[in-house]
Each structure stands twice: as C-alpha cells, then as structure tokens.
Design an enzyme around this catalytic site. Structure first.
Site, PDB file in Angstrom:
ATOM      1  N   HIS A   1       1.087  -1.071  -0.036  1.00 40.64           N
ATOM      2  CA  HIS A   1       0.032  -0.270  -0.087  1.00 40.64           C
ATOM      3  C   HIS A   1       1.011   1.365   0.033  1.00 40.64           C
ATOM      4  O   HIS A   1       2.117   1.264   0.487  1.00 40.64           O
ATOM      5  CB  HIS A   1      -0.888  -0.109   1.094  1.00 40.64           C
ATOM      6  CG  HIS A   1      -0.396   0.470   2.456  1.00 40.64           C
ATOM      7  ND1 HIS A   1      -0.128   1.824   2.941  1.00 40.64           N
ATOM      8  CD2 HIS A   1       0.258  -0.256   3.615  1.00 40.64           C
ATOM      9  CE1 HIS A   1       0.525   1.766   4.156  1.00 40.64           C
ATOM     10  NE2 HIS A   1       0.623   0.564   4.311  1.00 40.64           N
ATOM     11  N   CYS A   2       0.229   2.340  -0.380  1.00 39.53           N
ATOM     12  CA  CYS A   2       0.860   3.672  -0.400  1.00 39.53           C
ATOM     13  C   CYS A   2      -0.181   4.630   0.302  1.00 39.53           C
ATOM     14  O   CYS A   2      -0.922   4.019   1.049  1.00 39.53           O
ATOM     15  CB  CYS A   2       1.307   4.219  -1.606  1.00 39.53           C
ATOM     16  SG  CYS A   2       0.053   4.290  -2.923  1.00 39.53           S
ATOM     17  N   TRP A   3      -0.397   5.845   0.048  1.00 39.02           N
ATOM     18  CA  TRP A   3      -1.106   6.824   0.799  1.00 39.02           C
ATOM     19  C   TRP A   3      -2.789   6.384   0.111  1.00 39.02           C
ATOM     20  O   TRP A   3      -3.591   6.283   0.896  1.00 39.02           O
ATOM     21  CB  TRP A   3      -0.567   8.218   0.355  1.00 39.02           C
ATOM     22  CG  TRP A   3      -1.749   9.131   0.819  1.00 39.02           C
ATOM     23  CD1 TRP A   3      -2.244  10.315   0.003  1.00 39.02           C
ATOM     24  CD2 TRP A   3      -2.552   9.126   2.199  1.00 39.02           C
ATOM     25  NE1 TRP A   3      -3.159  11.171   0.552  1.00 39.02           N
ATOM     26  CE2 TRP A   3      -3.396  10.525   1.981  1.00 39.02           C
ATOM     27  CE3 TRP A   3      -2.520   8.355   3.233  1.00 39.02           C
ATOM     28  CZ2 TRP A   3      -4.098  10.845   3.051  1.00 39.02           C
ATOM     29  CZ3 TRP A   3      -3.267   9.071   4.365  1.00 39.02           C
ATOM     30  CH2 TRP A   3      -4.182  10.038   4.128  1.00 39.02           C
TER      31      TRP A   3
ATOM     32  N   TYR B   1      -3.556   3.675   2.437  1.00 33.55           N
ATOM     33  CA  TYR B   1      -3.399   3.902   3.926  1.00 33.55           C
ATOM     34  C   TYR B   1      -4.561   4.856   4.243  1.00 33.55           C
ATOM     35  O   TYR B   1      -5.275   4.846   5.269  1.00 33.55           O
ATOM     36  CB  TYR B   1      -2.136   4.588   4.356  1.00 33.55           C
ATOM     37  CG  TYR B   1      -2.029   4.682   5.897  1.00 33.55           C
ATOM     38  CD1 TYR B   1      -1.750   3.855   6.604  1.00 33.55           C
ATOM     39  CD2 TYR B   1      -1.861   6.180   6.417  1.00 33.55           C
ATOM     40  CE1 TYR B   1      -1.849   4.155   8.077  1.00 33.55           C
ATOM     41  CE2 TYR B   1      -1.719   6.600   7.579  1.00 33.55           C
ATOM     42  CZ  TYR B   1      -1.678   5.585   8.436  1.00 33.55           C
ATOM     43  OH  TYR B   1      -1.422   5.852   9.964  1.00 33.55           O
TER      44      TYR B   1
END
Length: 348
Positions: free
Chosen positions: A97-99, A126
C-alpha cells in the site's frame, strides 16, 4: 512469470494480517507518523524525492512527474526488488500500500510481480485504512471501565484479568504513558495519536465483540496522545468499577513505582502541576522530595489527584459507578472482586 496484481479492501487486508507480509511503500516520515501495525517500510522515494516529484506534478503534469519518478527510483530497482523478495518469504506473496493506492504501490507491485511474487494492492491505500478504522473504533462494544484513585493498582489488576481469560485493553501501555504529570517517567517515546489509534484498532480487532472488554479509565488525553473521540465517548458512557483504597494503602505502591527516579525528574513533574496543586502545596512537595521524604510528597500530590478523580466520577450517572473499597493491595484478590461485580453488570 509475471503475476498481475489484484486489489483488496481493508477488511481483506486485516484478515490476512500475520499470514501475508505487508509492505508500506510511503516515505519514511509518512511511515513514522503512523502505519498499519506489522507493516514493513520499503519506501519508493525518500521524503525529499517525493517532494521533488510532487512539485513537478503540480508544475508540469503527470507524465513529467512519472518520468522523474523513474529517473529517481530506476537505479534502485534491484535493491528494492531484493527487499521485496526477502520480505515475501516462503509463500511468495505480498500486500502493498501507499497513501491512496495509486502510482507508488502500483509501481512496486509491478516490480515485484515481474519477479513472480503474488502482489495484492490495498485499494484506497493507507487513507482508506484510516477511514475504516476510525469508523470501526466508534462501534458499540461490551465495555467495562476499570477506574480508581491514583495508585490503586489498576494496571496490575488488568494484567490479572487478562491472565484469567478476560479481554483487556491497557491504554497506558499502548500510549507509553501512565497518564499523570509523572506518567512519562521511565517510558519510551510516545507514538503519535494517529499510530495509537492504529494499534488500538489492531488489538480490538483480535477480540470477540460478543464478550465483555475491560479497559482502564482515562481522560481524553494520555500524555500527548488523544484518544479517538468516538471511542472515548463510549468509554465515558460505560459502566465503571472504581477502586477507592485510602491514601496510606497507595503510598507504598507509588513509592515503589516512582522512588527509583532522580529527585530532579520528580520535581519537574510536580512543577508541571504546581498551579493545580497550589503554590504552597507545590513548594511543600518539592521540599519533601529534596529531603527524600517521598511519602509526604506523594500524599500532597494524591490529595489533588483524588479530588480531580472524584469530581470526574461525580459527572457520571451514580447508577453507572460501582465501588470497591478496603485496604487490600493484592492485585489477584482485587481482580476477583472486579469480576464479582462485573458479573452483575449487563453490558450491551
């Protein structure tokens, strides 16, 4: 062989937690501010590099930003891939995952997938995780609050309750702070409020929502940690079992807990609440610490905390508070008393 990455939701990700490694590809500072417990940080960009790419995106558009991103990350691809392979472990799977579940996670999933690793990308990233857990923290739980005067041994009783098979959340342990002006002494650095709520959700998610949950009474803040509003509101509405031993019973426990710290540290803590203690009382407490008369200092400070705690209890409905009095300082015996009262409480 390349394996096309798949998208998963937050509930699927939490269900796979502990069985499939989770990779957080955000920058180091984003990760430190708050992350999904158990996630390992393999950043695609450093903090400065992400700022550069973001500036180019705003000024020149997406294509130029993507090209700059490849310029930056390209030379490190083999290094990033090695880290991914190492974390994928025996089952050759990763959650990423990233933002917001965008270009960073997609780029890393593409890289790992081309090495034959099965990749799952958290849809919404996230940000989606945070929205989910903040909503979940407000869900109704069968909560019983263990309260009591400062020094009544609530933390030890919670530990006994846990050993007896009860569901327990120790908020002070999560916050690395014991809640009072003296609460930071001997503790590690506190997490951010953001990460505190992440850890709180992770613990709650392991518990059976149909069983009661014991949690220690706290104010809205523990040190600099802010308890999420919707969770705190539920704590404030819950039934309370309050331990009310006299001062003489509590002084030895507090002397044992805090007497090992340097006098200067204790004095600094007293000074933080000097206005609330009153000038004369604060001066007397500080003088007692300097004279190594901790019992006197503790008694002065307890008089303030006791009044504050009793006032807090008075703001709850009287029918919602059950009291345990008496001089016993035996956590096991007190845990048995707590369970006896709890068995008569209907929690919904």
């Amino acid at each position: 062989m390349s394996i096309f990455p798949v998208k998963i939701g937050v509930e699927e990700l939490t269900g796979l937690s502990g069985t499939v490694p989770l990779i957080d590809v955000r920058t180091p500072s984003e990760y430190l501010r708050g992350h999904i417990p158990g996630a390992v940080n393999i950043p695609l960009f450093s903090d400065n590099e992400r700022a550069v790419v973001g500036t180019i995106y705003k000024q020149n558009g997406q294509i130029e930003a993507i090209i700059k991103g490849f310029d930056i990350a390209g030379p490190r691809m083999s290094e990033l891939l090695k880290e991914g392979i190492q974390k994928a472990g025996w089952n050759n799977r990763l959650m990423i995952h990233c933002w917001r579940g965008g270009k960073r996670s997609e780029s890393m999933a593409w890289l790992f997938s081309n090495a034959g690793i099965e990749c799952m990308i958290l849809e919404g990233g996230y940000k989606a995780y945070r929205n989910h857990i903040l909503s979940e923290l407000g869900k109704q739980r069968k909560m019983i609050v263990l309260g009591g005067l400062t020094g009544s041994g609530k933390t030890a009783i919670l530990a006994e309750l846990r050993s007896m098979g009860e569901q327990v959340i120790d908020l002070e342990a999560l916050a690395n702070h014991k809640g009072s002006a003296f609460g930071a002494l001997g503790q590690e650095d506190q997490p951010s409020s953001e990460h505190f709520s992440n850890m709180l959700f992770t613990l709650l998610n392991r518990y059976d929502p149909d069983r009661r949950l014991f949690i220690e009474d706290e104010s809205h803040r523990i040190g600099h940690i802010h308890i999420p509003d919707n969770f705190f509101d539920q704590m404030h509405r819950a039934e309370v079992i309050a331990l009310m031993p006299d001062i003489k019973t509590r002084i030895p426990r507090l002397r044992e807990d805090y007497g090992l710290f340097p006098a200067d540290s204790l004095i600094e803590s007293v000074e933080r609440i000097s206005r609330k203690l009153g000038g004369d009382n604060a001066s007397k407490a500080i003088a007692a610490i300097r004279d190594n008369d901790l019992d006197t200092a503790i008694e002065i400070v307890l008089n303030y905390y006791d009044k504050a705690y009793r006032y807090g209890l008075s703001r709850r409905p009287s029918s919602a508070v059950r009291y345990i009095t008496g001089p016993a300082d035996d956590p096991r015996k007190n845990a048995v008393k707590v369970l006896s009262i709890a068995d008569d409480i209907t929690v919904s």
